[in-house]
Design a protein around this motif. Structure first.
Motif, PDB file in Angstrom:
ATOM      1  N   SER A 221      58.524  30.177  49.808  1.00  0.00           N
ATOM      2  CA  SER A 221      58.350  30.914  48.572  1.00  0.00           C
ATOM      3  C   SER A 221      58.073  29.969  47.396  1.00  0.00           C
ATOM      4  O   SER A 221      58.948  29.735  46.560  1.00  0.00           O
ATOM      5  CB  SER A 221      59.602  31.756  48.324  1.00  0.00           C
ATOM      6  OG  SER A 221      59.367  32.602  47.254  1.00  0.00           O
ATOM      7  N   PRO A 222      56.849  29.424  47.338  1.00  0.00           N
ATOM      8  CA  PRO A 222      56.506  28.437  46.300  1.00  0.00           C
ATOM      9  C   PRO A 222      56.637  28.997  44.892  1.00  0.00           C
ATOM     10  O   PRO A 222      56.855  28.251  43.946  1.00  0.00           O
ATOM     11  CB  PRO A 222      55.036  28.106  46.593  1.00  0.00           C
ATOM     12  CG  PRO A 222      54.797  28.563  47.984  1.00  0.00           C
ATOM     13  CD  PRO A 222      55.729  29.687  48.249  1.00  0.00           C
ATOM     14  N   MET A 223      56.544  30.317  44.771  1.00  0.00           N
ATOM     15  CA  MET A 223      56.645  30.933  43.450  1.00  0.00           C
ATOM     16  C   MET A 223      57.986  30.609  42.799  1.00  0.00           C
ATOM     17  O   MET A 223      58.094  30.506  41.582  1.00  0.00           O
ATOM     18  CB  MET A 223      56.458  32.441  43.591  1.00  0.00           C
ATOM     19  CG  MET A 223      56.132  33.134  42.317  1.00  0.00           C
ATOM     20  SD  MET A 223      54.649  32.450  41.556  1.00  0.00           S
ATOM     21  CE  MET A 223      54.384  33.604  40.262  1.00  0.00           C
ATOM     22  N   LYS A 224      59.034  30.432  43.636  1.00  0.00           N
ATOM     23  CA  LYS A 224      60.365  30.138  43.101  1.00  0.00           C
ATOM     24  C   LYS A 224      60.350  28.838  42.320  1.00  0.00           C
ATOM     25  O   LYS A 224      61.056  28.679  41.345  1.00  0.00           O
ATOM     26  CB  LYS A 224      61.380  30.032  44.236  1.00  0.00           C
ATOM     27  CG  LYS A 224      61.506  31.272  45.054  1.00  0.00           C
ATOM     28  CD  LYS A 224      62.768  32.046  44.683  1.00  0.00           C
ATOM     29  CE  LYS A 224      62.649  33.498  45.057  1.00  0.00           C
ATOM     30  NZ  LYS A 224      62.293  33.709  46.455  1.00  0.00           N
ATOM     31  N   LEU A 225      59.562  27.866  42.790  1.00  0.00           N
ATOM     32  CA  LEU A 225      59.490  26.580  42.106  1.00  0.00           C
ATOM     33  C   LEU A 225      58.491  26.630  40.954  1.00  0.00           C
ATOM     34  O   LEU A 225      58.846  26.444  39.789  1.00  0.00           O
ATOM     35  CB  LEU A 225      59.078  25.483  43.104  1.00  0.00           C
ATOM     36  CG  LEU A 225      58.845  24.097  42.520  1.00  0.00           C
ATOM     37  CD1 LEU A 225      60.150  23.524  41.958  1.00  0.00           C
ATOM     38  CD2 LEU A 225      58.307  23.143  43.582  1.00  0.00           C
TER      39      LEU A 225
ATOM     40  N   LEU B 262      50.079  25.662  30.005  1.00  0.00           N
ATOM     41  CA  LEU B 262      50.735  25.039  31.161  1.00  0.00           C
ATOM     42  C   LEU B 262      51.492  26.099  31.954  1.00  0.00           C
ATOM     43  O   LEU B 262      51.474  26.128  33.188  1.00  0.00           O
ATOM     44  CB  LEU B 262      51.693  23.966  30.651  1.00  0.00           C
ATOM     45  CG  LEU B 262      52.022  22.857  31.625  1.00  0.00           C
ATOM     46  CD1 LEU B 262      50.782  22.024  31.882  1.00  0.00           C
ATOM     47  CD2 LEU B 262      53.146  21.991  31.088  1.00  0.00           C
ATOM     48  N   GLY B 263      52.165  27.003  31.216  1.00  0.00           N
ATOM     49  CA  GLY B 263      52.930  28.056  31.859  1.00  0.00           C
ATOM     50  C   GLY B 263      52.041  28.941  32.718  1.00  0.00           C
ATOM     51  O   GLY B 263      52.366  29.239  33.872  1.00  0.00           O
ATOM     52  N   VAL B 264      50.896  29.332  32.163  1.00  0.00           N
ATOM     53  CA  VAL B 264      49.965  30.176  32.924  1.00  0.00           C
ATOM     54  C   VAL B 264      49.502  29.426  34.170  1.00  0.00           C
ATOM     55  O   VAL B 264      49.464  29.970  35.278  1.00  0.00           O
ATOM     56  CB  VAL B 264      48.754  30.566  32.039  1.00  0.00           C
ATOM     57  CG1 VAL B 264      47.707  31.288  32.873  1.00  0.00           C
ATOM     58  CG2 VAL B 264      49.212  31.440  30.892  1.00  0.00           C
ATOM     59  N   GLN B 265      49.212  28.130  34.013  1.00  0.00           N
ATOM     60  CA  GLN B 265      48.723  27.365  35.171  1.00  0.00           C
ATOM     61  C   GLN B 265      49.767  27.270  36.274  1.00  0.00           C
ATOM     62  O   GLN B 265      49.456  27.392  37.447  1.00  0.00           O
ATOM     63  CB  GLN B 265      48.306  25.976  34.720  1.00  0.00           C
ATOM     64  CG  GLN B 265      47.044  26.035  33.880  1.00  0.00           C
ATOM     65  CD  GLN B 265      46.381  24.694  33.750  1.00  0.00           C
ATOM     66  OE1 GLN B 265      46.989  23.667  34.013  1.00  0.00           O
ATOM     67  NE2 GLN B 265      45.131  24.701  33.354  1.00  0.00           N
ATOM     68  N   PHE B 266      51.024  27.054  35.877  1.00  0.00           N
ATOM     69  CA  PHE B 266      52.074  26.963  36.898  1.00  0.00           C
ATOM     70  C   PHE B 266      52.269  28.299  37.609  1.00  0.00           C
ATOM     71  O   PHE B 266      52.487  28.346  38.816  1.00  0.00           O
ATOM     72  CB  PHE B 266      53.385  26.482  36.282  1.00  0.00           C
ATOM     73  CG  PHE B 266      53.553  24.998  36.373  1.00  0.00           C
ATOM     74  CD1 PHE B 266      53.768  24.397  37.607  1.00  0.00           C
ATOM     75  CD2 PHE B 266      53.481  24.193  35.258  1.00  0.00           C
ATOM     76  CE1 PHE B 266      53.909  23.026  37.713  1.00  0.00           C
ATOM     77  CE2 PHE B 266      53.618  22.816  35.344  1.00  0.00           C
ATOM     78  CZ  PHE B 266      53.833  22.235  36.578  1.00  0.00           C
ATOM     79  N   LEU B 267      52.182  29.392  36.861  1.00  0.00           N
ATOM     80  CA  LEU B 267      52.326  30.707  37.495  1.00  0.00           C
ATOM     81  C   LEU B 267      51.205  30.937  38.511  1.00  0.00           C
ATOM     82  O   LEU B 267      51.432  31.415  39.619  1.00  0.00           O
ATOM     83  CB  LEU B 267      52.324  31.812  36.431  1.00  0.00           C
ATOM     84  CG  LEU B 267      53.648  31.957  35.686  1.00  0.00           C
ATOM     85  CD1 LEU B 267      53.497  32.900  34.499  1.00  0.00           C
ATOM     86  CD2 LEU B 267      54.723  32.492  36.630  1.00  0.00           C
ATOM     87  N   VAL B 268      49.981  30.565  38.116  1.00  0.00           N
ATOM     88  CA  VAL B 268      48.854  30.739  39.037  1.00  0.00           C
ATOM     89  C   VAL B 268      49.026  29.832  40.264  1.00  0.00           C
ATOM     90  O   VAL B 268      48.768  30.239  41.390  1.00  0.00           O
ATOM     91  CB  VAL B 268      47.522  30.444  38.304  1.00  0.00           C
ATOM     92  CG1 VAL B 268      46.370  30.443  39.289  1.00  0.00           C
ATOM     93  CG2 VAL B 268      47.292  31.473  37.222  1.00  0.00           C
TER      94      VAL B 268
END
Ligand code: UDP
Ligand code: MG
Length: 328
Positions: free
Chosen positions: A230-234, A279-285
């Motif tokens: 679950s990479p989304m968790k990180l 940066l936040g948007v990029q990490f979410l994607v």
């Protein structure tokens, strides 16, 4: 009694081959079990290959996997472990630094009910400054980061069940992480003190640089163990934090502007809010992409996000028990 496969990765060890064969054979003959010796010739060019072929022609229990070129110890180990047919798989260095007479002890320990027994070269016979000290430090760090209590990950002498040997996928320098990966697969692991000898012939294939490569692999292993499902968790976590920071600094900028500040273009908070939000948007994607690749990884290869130890009252083999599919 369980049969044994001994897997030996080997690269340019011509002087060691005859002595190795004799000593391993003597140790195994003494155990009175069925066994096979799998030598993985990792692209040797010093005559080891010819010697191994001669051994295979003489002794049917000797099996040789010859690589086309040098692919590295991890690849050699992986190939040998996959090919092993014995119920117990023992791995060993070809340079006589491990003691083949330790094999019966390792196997006995395994048969007490463990899935993997790994060696600890307590009295390691290598150079102090560029081998033992960095290795000790690396083992400490790895132990801390992964939460797996271990003294010596670099000892090749190990014994494991065939199921574990076949299940592990090794990449990069990851043969060093076998106990940790096995533990992640639910294996019961135990460390035992093994003997260690100085190298008599040939030379070591590694130097101080290995420590850095191992540290990089550690990041991969930590990620695989903790977040691969679950990479989304990180990434999602980092993304949300970053976006929250961006919104907070954006609000502060607005507040300053309303408070009467005239020039906002030179305000660092304005820059910070734009940067942190992006940066936040990029990490979410990135998290979303990670989730997609995790699904591809598990579903395309029919891998299971769990490992079954045993089944009762089932007729089909364990491998047939399929993973419960998660929604979307
Ligand atoms: N080895 C291999 N491929 C490589 C490097 C090493 O198969 O690319 C084998 C080598 O022949 C030996 C074992 O891996 O049997 C351990 O190597 P080495 O003794 O050089 O490592 P050290 O004991 O110094 O950590
Ligand atoms: Mg060695």
């Amino acid at each position: 009694m369980n049969s044994i496969s001994v897997v030996i990765p080997l690269y340019d060890e011509v002087e060691n081959v005859p002595l190795l064969y004799e000593s391993v054979r003597a140790a195994l003959d003494g155990m009175g079990r069925e066994y096979e010796l799998i030598f993985v010739d990792d692209g040797s060019r010093d005559g080891s290959s010819e010697l191994l072929v001669q051994l295979a022609e003489r002794d049917a229990r000797v099996k040789v996997i010859q690589f086309r070129r040098n692919f590295g110890q991890t690849a050699a180990m992986h190939a040998g472990m996959q090919a092993a047919s014995g119920e117990i798989v023992v791995t060993l260095d070809a340079d006589l630094q491990n003691e083949p007479d330790d094999i019966p002890m390792m196997v006995a320990k395994l048969e007490e009910g463990y899935d993997l027994v790994h060696g600890w070269r307590k009295e390691r016979q290598d150079a102090l400054l560029n081998r033992k000290l960095p290795s000790r430090l690396a083992n400490r760090i790895i132990s801390r980061v992964t939460g797996f209590p271990v003294n010596d990950l670099g000892c090749t002498l190990k014994a494991m069940t065939r199921e574990i040997a076949h299940e592990l996928q090794l990449y990069g320098e990851m043969h060093r992480f076998i106990p940790i990966l096995a533990h992640w697969h639910g294996a019961r692991c135990v460390e035992v003190v093994t003997r260690h000898h100085p190298r008599r012939f040939g030379h070591t294939k590694y130097g101080i640089w290995r420590t850095f490569r191992v540290v990089l692999d550690l990041i991969t292993v930590k990620y695989m163990i903790r977040y691969s499902l679950s990479p989304m968790k990180l990434f999602g976590g980092i993304g949300l934090l970053s976006m929250a920071g961006g919104i907070a600094s954006g609000a502060a900028t607005l507040w300053m502007k309303l408070g009467g500040a005239v020039d906002m273009t030179g305000n660092p908070l304005l820059l910070l809010s734009a940067f942190a939000t992006m940066l936040g948007v990029q990490f979410l994607v990135l998290g979303l992409l990670g989730e997609v690749s995790a699904r591809i990884y598990y579903e395309c290869q029919d891998k299971k996000p769990y490992a079954v130890r045993k089944l009762w009252n089932f007729t089909e083999p364990t491998a047939q028990i399929s993973a419960p599919r998660r929604a979307a």
